[in-house]
Scaffold this active site. Structure first.
Site, PDB file in Angstrom:
ATOM      1  N   GLY A   8      -0.064   5.383  -4.457  1.00  0.00           N
ATOM      2  CA  GLY A   8      -0.654   6.661  -4.875  1.00  0.00           C
ATOM      3  C   GLY A   8      -0.016   7.833  -4.134  1.00  0.00           C
ATOM      4  N   ARG A   9       0.147   7.656  -2.808  1.00  0.00           N
ATOM      5  CA  ARG A   9       0.742   8.737  -2.004  1.00  0.00           C
ATOM      6  C   ARG A   9       2.205   8.959  -2.368  1.00  0.00           C
ATOM      7  NH1 ARG A   9      -1.099   6.181   3.350  1.00  0.00           N
ATOM      8  NH2 ARG A   9      -1.758   4.582   1.858  1.00  0.00           N
ATOM      9  N   TRP A  10       2.903   7.897  -2.692  1.00  0.00           N
ATOM     10  CA  TRP A  10       4.310   8.013  -3.124  1.00  0.00           C
ATOM     11  C   TRP A  10       4.382   8.901  -4.362  1.00  0.00           C
ATOM     12  CZ3 TRP A  10       7.126   6.939  -7.507  1.00  0.00           C
ATOM     13  CH2 TRP A  10       8.508   6.812  -7.368  1.00  0.00           C
ATOM     14  N   ASP A  38       0.824  -1.213   0.000  1.00  0.00           N
ATOM     15  CA  ASP A  38       0.000   0.000   0.000  1.00  0.00           C
ATOM     16  C   ASP A  38       0.858   1.264   0.000  1.00  0.00           C
ATOM     17  OD1 ASP A  38      -2.344   1.436  -0.007  1.00  0.00           O
ATOM     18  OD2 ASP A  38      -2.660   1.307   2.156  1.00  0.00           O
ATOM     19  N   ARG A  59       2.040  -4.678   6.401  1.00  0.00           N
ATOM     20  CA  ARG A  59       1.330  -3.652   5.634  1.00  0.00           C
ATOM     21  C   ARG A  59       2.153  -2.368   5.635  1.00  0.00           C
ATOM     22  NH1 ARG A  59      -4.887  -2.164   4.694  1.00  0.00           N
ATOM     23  NH2 ARG A  59      -4.511  -0.437   3.271  1.00  0.00           N
ATOM     24  N   GLU A  84     -12.541  -4.382  -3.837  1.00  0.00           N
ATOM     25  CA  GLU A  84     -13.024  -3.002  -3.656  1.00  0.00           C
ATOM     26  C   GLU A  84     -12.288  -2.013  -4.567  1.00  0.00           C
ATOM     27  OE1 GLU A  84     -12.393  -5.049  -0.844  1.00  0.00           O
ATOM     28  OE2 GLU A  84     -14.537  -5.464  -1.018  1.00  0.00           O
ATOM     29  N   ASN A  85     -11.161  -2.424  -5.122  1.00  0.00           N
ATOM     30  CA  ASN A  85     -10.387  -1.484  -5.942  1.00  0.00           C
ATOM     31  C   ASN A  85     -11.071  -1.125  -7.269  1.00  0.00           C
ATOM     32  OD1 ASN A  85      -7.170  -2.812  -4.827  1.00  0.00           O
ATOM     33  ND2 ASN A  85      -8.245  -0.979  -4.114  1.00  0.00           N
ATOM     34  N   TRP A  86     -12.131  -1.860  -7.614  1.00  0.00           N
ATOM     35  CA  TRP A  86     -12.911  -1.492  -8.818  1.00  0.00           C
ATOM     36  C   TRP A  86     -13.578  -0.130  -8.662  1.00  0.00           C
ATOM     37  CZ3 TRP A  86     -11.849  -4.422 -12.842  1.00  0.00           C
ATOM     38  CH2 TRP A  86     -11.519  -5.755 -12.645  1.00  0.00           C
TER      39      TRP A  86
HETATM   40  C1  IPE Z   1      -5.463  -2.650  -0.065  1.00  0.00           C
HETATM   41  O1  IPE Z   1      -5.114  -1.323  -0.203  1.00  0.00           O
HETATM   42  C2  IPE Z   1      -5.478  -3.341  -1.400  1.00  0.00           C
HETATM   43  C3  IPE Z   1      -4.185  -3.524  -2.051  1.00  0.00           C
HETATM   44  C4  IPE Z   1      -3.024  -3.199  -1.547  1.00  0.00           C
HETATM   45  C5  IPE Z   1      -4.235  -4.131  -3.350  1.00  0.00           C
HETATM   46  P1  IPE Z   1      -6.214  -0.170  -0.397  1.00  0.00           P
HETATM   47  O2  IPE Z   1      -5.454   1.076  -0.578  1.00  0.00           O
HETATM   48  O3  IPE Z   1      -7.173  -0.564  -1.441  1.00  0.00           O
HETATM   49  O4  IPE Z   1      -6.948  -0.196   1.019  1.00  0.00           O
HETATM   50  P2  IPE Z   1      -7.729   0.968   1.780  1.00  0.00           P
HETATM   51  O5  IPE Z   1      -8.707   1.554   0.817  1.00  0.00           O
HETATM   52  O6  IPE Z   1      -6.713   1.953   2.205  1.00  0.00           O
HETATM   53  O7  IPE Z   1      -8.354   0.296   2.955  1.00  0.00           O
HETATM   54  C1  IPE Z   2      -1.659   0.195  -3.290  1.00  0.00           C
HETATM   55  O1  IPE Z   2      -1.405   1.560  -3.370  1.00  0.00           O
HETATM   56  C2  IPE Z   2      -1.873  -0.427  -4.650  1.00  0.00           C
HETATM   57  C3  IPE Z   2      -3.253  -0.842  -4.928  1.00  0.00           C
HETATM   58  C4  IPE Z   2      -4.250  -0.737  -4.095  1.00  0.00           C
HETATM   59  C5  IPE Z   2      -3.495  -1.425  -6.228  1.00  0.00           C
HETATM   60  P1  IPE Z   2      -2.590   2.615  -3.404  1.00  0.00           P
HETATM   61  O2  IPE Z   2      -2.955   2.880  -4.817  1.00  0.00           O
HETATM   62  O3  IPE Z   2      -3.681   2.182  -2.526  1.00  0.00           O
HETATM   63  O4  IPE Z   2      -1.864   3.885  -2.795  1.00  0.00           O
HETATM   64  P2  IPE Z   2      -2.480   4.905  -1.755  1.00  0.00           P
HETATM   65  O5  IPE Z   2      -2.939   4.116  -0.584  1.00  0.00           O
HETATM   66  O6  IPE Z   2      -3.595   5.617  -2.438  1.00  0.00           O
HETATM   67  O7  IPE Z   2      -1.331   5.802  -1.409  1.00  0.00           O
HETATM   68 MG    MG Z   3      -4.056   2.425  -0.559  1.00  0.00          MG
END
Ligand code: IPE
Ligand code: IPE
Ligand code: MG
Length: 239
Positions: free
Chosen positions: A23-25, A20, A185, A67-69
């Site tokens: 995105g923030r990176w 995880d 995590r 949930e990533n959808w």
């Molecule tokens: C969990 O991270 C899913 C993956 C790393 C693939 P998310 O970024 O989706 O989780 P939440 O939304 O912070 O709980």
């Molecule tokens: C984890 O990084 C990768 C996936 C969930 C696919 P994120 O994309 O969730 O990054 P943040 O949490 O928004 O920084």
């Molecule tokens: Mg995330």
């Protein structure tokens, strides 16, 4: 590599990672979120190397949740293509290292056919490898996995009194996979986010502020050191 202070007799058999913070990176650098996913590839392969050095037998990584959808379509599309490319580019390397590649998750209509094809190819190429099993949790949800297991039992006509923990376990995506000993995590979030809900009932959880694209084997080793300081009781008492 800095393997000192790690007890080689107490290496976790199975490590699971919630990758995880991509995105923030990227946001911190003024880049689009997708650049963070791209940068996560190096982190993943360094972690794989580290796990192999340690002699870890099972490594499971959360690549895409059910949930990533909900994310913007462009990001979802990017992640699908990214995983497809990663499998094509890296499968030979993983195969040479003796890594067996597997997937855990739902193969539903939302996963593009091309991606499913690459997944099947990687699985087939590496299925006889035994040094380490690398499972990608992809379109994976812990609740979905339990639902799927119960559905399978019901569809087989299993009577209610036969539905017990052993029966549910036998219908999980990979019944031969041992439960994770250690879950890591990244990104400073203290939650499970629907990862391996059944399997991590007694896993040790280690959280780190490191964002996934900055994660390297040293961070994995540090998590293992932390794991080795823990006292696992599994509900029992120390005698
Ligand atoms: C969990 O991270 C899913 C993956 C790393 C693939 P998310 O970024 O989706 O989780 P939440 O939304 O912070 O709980
Ligand atoms: C984890 O990084 C990768 C996936 C969930 C696919 P994120 O994309 O969730 O990054 P943040 O949490 O928004 O920084
Ligand atoms: Mg995330």
């Amino acid at each position: 590599m800095d393997l000192d202070r790690i007890d080689p007799r107490r290496i976790p058999v199975h490590i699971a990672c919630v990758m995880d913070g991509n995105g923030r990176w990227a946001q911190k650098r003024g880049l689009p979120r997708t650049e963070g996913h791209a940068a996560g590839e190096e982190a993943l392969f360094d972690a794989v190397e580290g796990a192999l050095e340690l002699g870890v037998r099972w490594l499971t990584v959360y690549a895409f949740s059910t949930e990533n959808w909900k994310r913007p379509v462009d990001e979802v599309r990017y992640l699908m293509g990214f995983n497809e490319r990663l499998l094509t580019n890296r499968r030979d390397e993983l195969h040479q290292k003796g890594v067996r590649v597997r997937f855990a998750g739902r193969r539903d209509w939302r996963v593009p056919k091309r991606v499913l094809k690459r997944m099947d190819e990687a699985v087939e190429l590496t299925e006889r490898n035994r040094r380490m099993t690398l499972t990608f949790a992809f379109n994976y949800g812990g609740r979905a996995e339990i639902v799927d297991a119960v559905r399978a039992l019901v569809a087989e006509g299993t009577p209610a009194e036969r539905i017990d923990e052993k029966a549910i376990h036998s219908r999980l995506y990979h019944p031969d996979m041992p439960d994770p000993d250690l879950v890591v995590r990244t990104s400073g979030e203290f939650r499970i986010s629907n990862f391996l809900l059944w399997e991590l009932a007694y896993s040790e959880l280690v959280f780190t502020d490191v964002l996934w694209p900055d994660f390297r084997r040293e961070h994995l080793f540090e998590a293992v050191r932390e794991f080795q300081r823990r006292d696992r009781r599994f509900g029992g008492v120390e005698l």
